[in-house]
Design a protein around this motif. Sequence first.
Motif, PDB file in Angstrom:
ATOM      1  N   ASP A  35       5.162 -38.146  15.971  1.00  0.00           N
ATOM      2  CA  ASP A  35       4.411 -39.445  16.271  1.00  0.00           C
ATOM      3  C   ASP A  35       4.286 -40.422  14.908  1.00  0.00           C
ATOM      4  O   ASP A  35       4.483 -41.687  14.984  1.00  0.00           O
ATOM      5  CB  ASP A  35       2.808 -39.175  16.406  1.00  0.00           C
ATOM      6  CG  ASP A  35       2.658 -38.665  17.783  1.00  0.00           C
ATOM      7  OD1 ASP A  35       3.670 -38.887  18.871  1.00  0.00           O
ATOM      8  OD2 ASP A  35       1.632 -38.259  18.302  1.00  0.00           O
ATOM      9  N   GLU A  36       4.206 -39.684  13.624  1.00  0.00           N
ATOM     10  CA  GLU A  36       4.253 -40.258  12.336  1.00  0.00           C
ATOM     11  C   GLU A  36       5.458 -40.814  12.073  1.00  0.00           C
ATOM     12  O   GLU A  36       5.691 -42.123  11.606  1.00  0.00           O
ATOM     13  CB  GLU A  36       4.043 -39.295  11.264  1.00  0.00           C
ATOM     14  CG  GLU A  36       3.804 -40.019   9.887  1.00  0.00           C
ATOM     15  CD  GLU A  36       3.363 -38.926   8.754  1.00  0.00           C
ATOM     16  OE1 GLU A  36       3.383 -39.335   7.690  1.00  0.00           O
ATOM     17  OE2 GLU A  36       2.812 -37.837   9.290  1.00  0.00           O
ATOM     18  N   LEU A  37       6.571 -40.434  12.532  1.00  0.00           N
ATOM     19  CA  LEU A  37       7.987 -40.737  12.386  1.00  0.00           C
ATOM     20  C   LEU A  37       8.241 -41.925  13.182  1.00  0.00           C
ATOM     21  O   LEU A  37       8.853 -42.745  12.817  1.00  0.00           O
ATOM     22  CB  LEU A  37       8.962 -39.585  12.497  1.00  0.00           C
ATOM     23  CG  LEU A  37      10.387 -39.903  12.124  1.00  0.00           C
ATOM     24  CD1 LEU A  37      10.591 -40.240  10.715  1.00  0.00           C
ATOM     25  CD2 LEU A  37      11.301 -38.662  12.579  1.00  0.00           C
ATOM     26  N   PHE A  38       7.831 -41.760  14.232  1.00  0.00           N
ATOM     27  CA  PHE A  38       8.089 -42.991  15.320  1.00  0.00           C
ATOM     28  C   PHE A  38       7.490 -44.215  14.761  1.00  0.00           C
ATOM     29  O   PHE A  38       7.836 -45.244  15.146  1.00  0.00           O
ATOM     30  CB  PHE A  38       7.595 -42.444  16.586  1.00  0.00           C
ATOM     31  CG  PHE A  38       8.453 -43.430  17.852  1.00  0.00           C
ATOM     32  CD1 PHE A  38       9.486 -43.539  17.807  1.00  0.00           C
ATOM     33  CD2 PHE A  38       7.353 -43.907  18.613  1.00  0.00           C
ATOM     34  CE1 PHE A  38       9.966 -44.505  18.986  1.00  0.00           C
ATOM     35  CE2 PHE A  38       7.917 -44.948  19.855  1.00  0.00           C
ATOM     36  CZ  PHE A  38       9.050 -45.151  19.882  1.00  0.00           C
ATOM     37  N   ALA A  39       6.140 -43.995  14.329  1.00  0.00           N
ATOM     38  CA  ALA A  39       5.412 -45.191  13.916  1.00  0.00           C
ATOM     39  C   ALA A  39       6.005 -45.732  12.706  1.00  0.00           C
ATOM     40  O   ALA A  39       6.099 -47.187  12.476  1.00  0.00           O
ATOM     41  CB  ALA A  39       3.940 -44.667  13.304  1.00  0.00           C
ATOM     42  N   VAL A  40       6.549 -45.000  11.766  1.00  0.00           N
ATOM     43  CA  VAL A  40       7.499 -45.756  10.776  1.00  0.00           C
ATOM     44  C   VAL A  40       8.764 -46.552  10.948  1.00  0.00           C
ATOM     45  O   VAL A  40       9.141 -47.324  10.837  1.00  0.00           O
ATOM     46  CB  VAL A  40       7.889 -44.565   9.646  1.00  0.00           C
ATOM     47  CG1 VAL A  40       8.730 -45.249   8.552  1.00  0.00           C
ATOM     48  CG2 VAL A  40       6.678 -44.169   8.944  1.00  0.00           C
ATOM     49  N   TYR A  41       9.562 -45.868  12.123  1.00  0.00           N
ATOM     50  CA  TYR A  41      10.456 -46.387  12.707  1.00  0.00           C
ATOM     51  C   TYR A  41      10.135 -47.740  13.532  1.00  0.00           C
ATOM     52  O   TYR A  41      10.763 -48.678  13.085  1.00  0.00           O
ATOM     53  CB  TYR A  41      11.009 -45.396  14.015  1.00  0.00           C
ATOM     54  CG  TYR A  41      12.253 -46.083  14.530  1.00  0.00           C
ATOM     55  CD1 TYR A  41      13.471 -46.524  13.956  1.00  0.00           C
ATOM     56  CD2 TYR A  41      12.194 -46.274  16.073  1.00  0.00           C
ATOM     57  CE1 TYR A  41      14.593 -47.080  14.745  1.00  0.00           C
ATOM     58  CE2 TYR A  41      12.984 -46.739  16.861  1.00  0.00           C
ATOM     59  CZ  TYR A  41      14.095 -47.263  16.290  1.00  0.00           C
ATOM     60  OH  TYR A  41      15.282 -47.602  17.101  1.00  0.00           O
ATOM     61  N   ASN A  42       9.184 -47.642  14.326  1.00  0.00           N
ATOM     62  CA  ASN A  42       8.652 -49.072  14.981  1.00  0.00           C
ATOM     63  C   ASN A  42       8.490 -50.157  13.784  1.00  0.00           C
ATOM     64  O   ASN A  42       8.439 -51.295  13.923  1.00  0.00           O
ATOM     65  CB  ASN A  42       7.495 -48.748  15.800  1.00  0.00           C
ATOM     66  CG  ASN A  42       7.938 -48.176  17.249  1.00  0.00           C
ATOM     67  OD1 ASN A  42       9.101 -48.534  17.682  1.00  0.00           O
ATOM     68  ND2 ASN A  42       7.079 -47.365  17.675  1.00  0.00           N
ATOM     69  N   GLU A  43       7.731 -49.735  12.696  1.00  0.00           N
ATOM     70  CA  GLU A  43       7.248 -50.541  11.785  1.00  0.00           C
ATOM     71  C   GLU A  43       8.609 -51.219  10.977  1.00  0.00           C
ATOM     72  O   GLU A  43       8.450 -52.515  10.893  1.00  0.00           O
ATOM     73  CB  GLU A  43       6.433 -50.058  10.544  1.00  0.00           C
ATOM     74  CG  GLU A  43       5.909 -51.018   9.523  1.00  0.00           C
ATOM     75  CD  GLU A  43       4.811 -50.454   8.573  1.00  0.00           C
ATOM     76  OE1 GLU A  43       4.473 -51.287   7.910  1.00  0.00           O
ATOM     77  OE2 GLU A  43       4.577 -49.420   8.946  1.00  0.00           O
ATOM     78  N   LEU A  44       9.581 -50.264  10.678  1.00  0.00           N
ATOM     79  CA  LEU A  44      10.586 -50.547  10.003  1.00  0.00           C
ATOM     80  C   LEU A  44      11.668 -51.789  11.123  1.00  0.00           C
ATOM     81  O   LEU A  44      12.084 -52.783  10.643  1.00  0.00           O
ATOM     82  CB  LEU A  44      11.585 -49.598   9.799  1.00  0.00           C
ATOM     83  CG  LEU A  44      13.060 -49.958   9.313  1.00  0.00           C
ATOM     84  CD1 LEU A  44      12.957 -50.604   7.964  1.00  0.00           C
ATOM     85  CD2 LEU A  44      13.860 -48.554   9.121  1.00  0.00           C
TER      86      LEU A  44
END
Length: 291
Positions: A35-44
């Motif tokens: 979840d944390e990694l996917f959130a960073v990916y979406n923000e990028l």
Amino acid sequence: MEKWADFAALIDQIKEIGKLERKGVDATAQLKKNDELFAVYNELKDRFSDLLSIDEMYSCFPIIRESHDTHKFFGKATSYYASIDGMLFLITASHALDCAASNNIIVCIPGHGLHVLDVNLFIINKSLDLAVYPLSKDDILASKLRMMTPINVEESIGSLYHDEMFYVVGFEASKFKIKPNNVFTYEKPFDWMTLPRATPENLKPATPEIQSDSFFCMEYHRRKQNSLSANLEITGPVPRGVSGGPIYRIIPRDGTFVQLFTGMFIEYHEVYSVSLGIKGAKIVDYLRSIG
């Protein structure tokens, strides 16, 4: 750059996920497991165009054609201004030159209005879906492009890996507008970040001459996604009009992101949620063969 370290770390982790891509694994599905990694990916994805200024974006131009049926003008594709070995070209997808009311295309150049080109002046390679217009020093179009930065396609030489993150630039056809006085307007280039995908087993390019070793696949889902900047869910548009646009690979370096030309967008396959790009190395080889 704010959050650069988080984004750079994300790309490093995508490299690890990319190793699975060779086995046909969906990279987005892998990201969603964290979840944390996917959130960073979406923000990028959501903020990338604001975090990085790509000068070459201003060397991409919409192409307009005239309709057979209505004789109205419509957005057809994207073109880009490219350089290699001191030679200069205007490049687009060859299918952008097909099926129109006249043999002319119109290239929209910021600050210089509309420029008409005869499609018969392009060198066509159907096996790469490539249309190339060589620019000479005394060419009128060349004089209009002189103050712009050509995309250095030589940077594409080398292997195309499954662990890269791609950034695509083009012009969405539905947003083209031509006013009665022939003034062209477009809000902003269509740009999106995406991950590589293994080629689906039954996928075939729309242009049958294209060989499997000439293209690569990228994810493109039209499903609803969260937009942090707009604070709402959005559905991705059909990337019609983006054909012929440049594709960059993104590399974190020295506190910023470096973009390197890696290919040209040619088509979208909704049933597989993928888009296809022609490999930059193939484009380079062809440009040198005609240069």
